[in-house]
Design a protein around this motif. Structure first.
Motif, PDB file in Angstrom:
ATOM      1  N   SER A  78      22.924 -38.501 -42.788  1.00 20.03           N
ATOM      2  CA  SER A  78      22.789 -39.511 -43.852  1.00 20.03           C
ATOM      3  C   SER A  78      22.235 -40.828 -43.314  1.00 20.03           C
ATOM      4  CB  SER A  78      24.147 -39.761 -44.515  1.00 20.03           C
ATOM      5  OG  SER A  78      25.077 -40.292 -43.577  1.00 20.03           O
ATOM      6  N   LEU A  79      22.244 -40.984 -41.974  1.00 20.39           N
ATOM      7  CA  LEU A  79      21.724 -42.208 -41.370  1.00 20.39           C
ATOM      8  C   LEU A  79      20.205 -42.169 -41.223  1.00 20.39           C
ATOM      9  CD1 LEU A  79      22.723 -44.884 -40.121  1.00 20.39           C
ATOM     10  CD2 LEU A  79      22.827 -43.726 -37.910  1.00 20.39           C
ATOM     11  N   SER A  80      19.609 -41.000 -41.479  1.00 19.14           N
ATOM     12  CA  SER A  80      18.174 -40.819 -41.242  1.00 19.14           C
ATOM     13  C   SER A  80      17.324 -41.822 -42.018  1.00 19.14           C
ATOM     14  CB  SER A  80      17.768 -39.388 -41.620  1.00 19.14           C
ATOM     15  OG  SER A  80      16.370 -39.224 -41.493  1.00 19.14           O
ATOM     16  N   GLU A  81      17.656 -42.040 -43.303  1.00 17.78           N
ATOM     17  CA  GLU A  81      16.848 -42.951 -44.116  1.00 17.78           C
ATOM     18  C   GLU A  81      16.869 -44.359 -43.551  1.00 17.78           C
ATOM     19  OE1 GLU A  81      18.156 -42.798 -48.111  1.00 17.78           O
ATOM     20  OE2 GLU A  81      17.774 -40.647 -48.364  1.00 17.78           O
ATOM     21  N   ASP A  82      18.048 -44.826 -43.136  1.00 13.29           N
ATOM     22  CA  ASP A  82      18.135 -46.178 -42.579  1.00 13.29           C
ATOM     23  C   ASP A  82      17.425 -46.268 -41.235  1.00 13.29           C
ATOM     24  OD1 ASP A  82      19.525 -47.181 -44.733  1.00 13.29           O
ATOM     25  OD2 ASP A  82      21.483 -46.700 -43.890  1.00 13.29           O
TER      26      ASP A  82
END
Length: 573
Positions: free
Chosen positions: A446-450
């Motif tokens: 879920s950290l990929s976008e940031d």
């Protein structure tokens, strides 16, 4: 054939009376009814008062004559008429009554206004008077209907020896009433005129305010207005010239993070960033032809991108003007601001940029590979086989090694593609690039976008800074994670940043050292700052070891890396 839609029967085919006209007609009708009621009530009351006054006067005259000794003595004379008739005429003239009749106990008249009626029988009620009472009645006699009183005449012994009747005709009462009507009617008409004048003034004001619209039309316009206001996907905000919210729809309230019932609140009382507040409160510039404007006109339009509450908002500001109608000039009402949410677009554009960068890198490598294959083929044709093999192996080892390491060691394909694309872009621009991902680096998917937002913007800024530097070297390192904080480092040997500016100044929306685009620049670092803050991390800017360039270090705490963790292995440069 598909049936054509029909308009609702609520839409009128013709324009109805305006509010001002209806109010005027209603007021006139009300005034007429009240005036008529007032006249009738006053006339009935005045008539009753006049009759009561006539009865009181008649009783006073009758009882006064009945107690007069002259009358008592005259009725016992052989010819009472000779003495009483002149006296009765004098009393009628002095007491303002229409008749005075003195009669015997059997009703025979001794006096009368008409001498021909003397000696005839009195017309009226006598029985109560013969019993010693004073009688008051309305009766029709020889002079017509009249209000009369009959009183007994007593002698010294108290015996009733005669009767005295006094009265005022109804025609005289009506005449008195008629004399009172002109002032009354004049007062009512004057009051009605004042009410009509006030109604006309109020009607003109309402007509000017409502543009002559009727209540049905205003209700319909309000319903359409509410429907459109709350159905559009863009936020709509109307700010008056005092800095208060005059109108906002649900979408604007959601994007700004304020209550939906914030109409009437001051912009300065809302939880907004200083730059966003300044944009909303900027004094609108009215159109140059406002005085001659027939419609809303196109005033100056200002568009800016602002970062608020984790959202990327595109704000469009234009003056709100009221068009000229008839004699009413156009005037400036305030500011209209539309808000569009570009958060998802920015996120998708980041991912698209990473994909495009990878695609460009692959296309560049394909072109480069084609050129190298021509060289290899030429060496083979010349019989120089060892040199051909050495050239082929050496030319592809470096780029292939980085690609293999990234895609085999990093399961996050989006971040790996971004890094590979940026590395290829740096090489194409004649820069030296080093990318290092430590073997222990871990983060939740879920950290990929940031990470795309943070790394993409920081690397882009470094590439732009290296374009103007004599020494061009880029270093990207990812380390930590798992039980420790995740650390992202982007360093360059570019021009650096001014010493008196910190990351907070650089991340301020609108700050940029580059040329401004369609919506301005200075959004990239603001997005980085927002992504880092959302993850509870920090950003630190320092100068490179050689005293030049810039080193950006992003630290994301381990508590933000919880969830399904995937290992990220490998190091390449």
């Amino acid at each position: 054939m598909e049936a054509r839609p029909q308009w609702s029967e609520e839409v009128p085919m013709r324009r109805r009376w305006s509010v001002a006209t209806r109010l005027l007609v209603l007021q006139l009708a009300g005034v007429a009814v009240l005036a008529a009621g007032a006249v009738v009530f006053t006339v009935v009351g005045a008539r009753s008062d006049a009759q009561q006054e006539a009865a009181t006067r008649s009783v006073a005259v009758a009882t006064s004559l009945a107690q007069n000794p002259l009358v008592v003595e005259a009725v016992s004379e052989p010819d009472p008429t000779a003495t009483l008739q002149p006296y009765a005429l004098d009393v009628m003239a002095a007491s303002d009554v229409d008749f005075v009749t003195i009669m015997s106990t059997d009703g025979t008249r001794y006096t009368h206004r008409d001498p021909a009626q003397i000696g005839k029988h009195y017309l009226g009620t006598l029985a109560p008077a013969l019993q010693g009472e004073t009688v008051v009645e309305t009766y029709t006699g020889t002079l017509g209907p009249s209000v009369r009183a009959v009183a007994p005449v007593r002698d010294a012994a108290g015996e009733i020896v005669a009767l005295v009747a006094s009265g005022v005709t109804i025609s005289r009462v009506e005449g008195t009433l008629a004399a009172r009507l002109p002032p009354l009617i004049g007062g009512v008409l004057g009051a009605a005129l004042l009410v009509v004048l006030a109604t006309v003034i109020l009607g003109r004001y309402l007509g000017r305010v409502t543009d002559g619209r009727g209540p049905e039309e205003m209700a319909r316009l309000f319903a359409y207005h509410e429907s459109v206001l709350h159905s559009v996907r863009e936020g709509l905000l109307l700010i008056d010239r005092r800095g208060r919210i005059a109108l906002l729809n649900d979408q604007a309230a959601a994007l700004l993070g304020v209550p939906a019932d914030s109409a009437g609140e001051r912009i300065t009382d809302l939880p907004l960033e200083a730059d966003l507040e300044a944009f909303l409160l900027a004094e609108p510039a009215a159109p140059a032809d406002l005085a001659a404007s027939e419609d809303d006109g196109d005033g100056p339009v200002t568009e800016e991108v602002h970062l608020h509450a984790g959202r990327v908002l595109v704000l469009t500001r234009r003056p709100a003007t009221q068009p000229r109608r008839g004699r009413r000039p156009a005037r400036l009402l305030g500011t209209v601001v539309t808000l569009r949410d570009r958060t998802e677009i920015e996120r998708l554009s980041g991912e698209l940029d990473a994909t495009r960068t990878l695609s460009d890198a692959l296309r560049s490598q394909t072109h480069e590979h084609s050129n190298r294959m021509h060289v290899v083929a030429s060496l083979v044709e010349l019989g120089r086989y060892d040199e051909a093999v050495a050239f082929a192996v050496d030319s592809t080892a470096r780029s292939q090694h980085l690609a293999d390491e990234l895609f085999s060691g990093i399961e996050d394909a989006v971040v790996a593609a971004l890094l590979l694309g940026k590395w290829t872009e740096a090489r194409e621009r004649g820069m030296e690039a080093e990318i290092d991902v430590s073997a222990g680096a871990r983060w939740d998917p879920s950290l990929s976008e940031d990470l795309v937002v943070i790394l993409g913007n920081l690397i882009d800024n470094s590439l732009d800074a290296l374009a103007r530097a004599p020494e061009r070297r880029l270093v990207v390192r990812i380390s930590g994670g798992d039980a420790s904080d995740l650390e992202l480092l982007v360093a360059d040997t570019g021009t650096g940043v001014p010493a008196d500016l910190g990351f907070g100044d650089l991340a301020r929306r609108g700050f940029s050292t580059k040329d401004h685009g369609a919506f301005g620049r200075g959004v990239g670092l603001a997005l980085v700052d927002d992504a880092v803050r959302r993850r509870g991390g920090t950003v630190r800017l320092t100068t490179g070891e050689t005293g030049s360039g810039c080193v950006a270090t992003v630290r994301i705490p381990s508590r933000s890396l919880a969830g399904e963790r995937r290992p990220h292995r490998g190091s390449a440069s």
